[in-house]
Design a protein around this motif. Sequence first.
Motif, mmCIF file in Angstrom:
data_model
loop_
_atom_site.group_PDB
_atom_site.id
_atom_site.type_symbol
_atom_site.label_atom_id
_atom_site.label_comp_id
_atom_site.label_asym_id
_atom_site.label_seq_id
_atom_site.Cartn_x
_atom_site.Cartn_y
_atom_site.Cartn_z
ATOM 1 N N LEU A 29 7.064 -18.974 25.479
ATOM 2 C CA LEU A 29 7.779 -19.409 26.678
ATOM 3 C C LEU A 29 8.614 -18.268 27.241
ATOM 4 N N GLY A 30 9.045 -17.390 26.342
ATOM 5 C CA GLY A 30 9.882 -16.269 26.736
ATOM 6 C C GLY A 30 10.466 -15.612 25.515
ATOM 7 N N ARG A 31 11.476 -14.791 25.758
ATOM 8 C CA ARG A 31 12.173 -14.150 24.647
ATOM 9 C C ARG A 31 13.664 -14.266 24.887
ATOM 10 N N CYS A 32 14.392 -14.294 23.794
ATOM 11 C CA CYS A 32 15.832 -14.475 23.877
ATOM 12 C C CYS A 32 16.442 -14.001 22.569
ATOM 13 N N GLY A 33 17.585 -13.345 22.666
ATOM 14 C CA GLY A 33 18.279 -12.943 21.458
ATOM 15 C C GLY A 33 19.315 -11.880 21.713
ATOM 16 N N CYS A 34 19.936 -11.442 20.635
ATOM 17 C CA CYS A 34 20.953 -10.400 20.689
ATOM 18 C C CYS A 34 20.406 -9.116 20.087
ATOM 19 N N SER A 35 20.704 -8.025 20.760
ATOM 20 C CA SER A 35 20.330 -6.691 20.292
ATOM 21 C C SER A 35 21.574 -5.832 20.224
ATOM 22 N N LEU A 36 21.672 -5.023 19.195
ATOM 23 C CA LEU A 36 22.802 -4.118 19.068
ATOM 24 C C LEU A 36 22.650 -2.992 20.075
#
Length: 190
Positions: free
Chosen positions: A74-81
């Motif tokens: 569906l997509g991408r989502c998250g936290c990146s440093l």
Amino acid sequence: MGQAPDYVLDRPSADDLEQFFAVDADPRVWEHLPSGRMAEREEAEAILVRLDSQWELDGIGPWMVRRTSGGQILGRCGCSLRGVPGPGASRRGTGAFWNLGYRFRPEAQGQGSATAVSRDAIAAAANIDAGLPIVAYLLEHNTASEVVARKLGLELVHRAPDAGNPDPAAVRLVFADRELTPAQLDATLN
């Protein structure tokens, strides 16, 4: 990896290439930043390698979001440093922050996906290093992304022209869960 309600969250893999490229090559996804749209599969391959590297180095990164295991992305989502000078560098005393990002195919937008998965991403980042701020930066005319940032409790901490954007009228908004140091703010703008 983890699950948000009605979603399966997977670490990106090379097997995701075709679907990942389809999302990021779709001009509807890039309505607010047309210059960001992928044109070649090689771009998608390079980004998937980078995402895998983020997971290896930081223990976290964006997830591929699906409704079911093995289902359509569906997509991408998250936290990146972000804002860390290099591998092994100290996270403290630098411009380091968790960059919260979300991008979904148009058919999955407006259903709460970005908000729900972002909450999981913020919790995952806090488990790794709660001392770093959560930051979402976006273009001012992307009101849907602004709504998500505000639903997550992030507050507007900066508004300025979007340096390097092909559209000279573009304005960047920076939202964060706390005040940013000058180095952290500078890192969000470059």
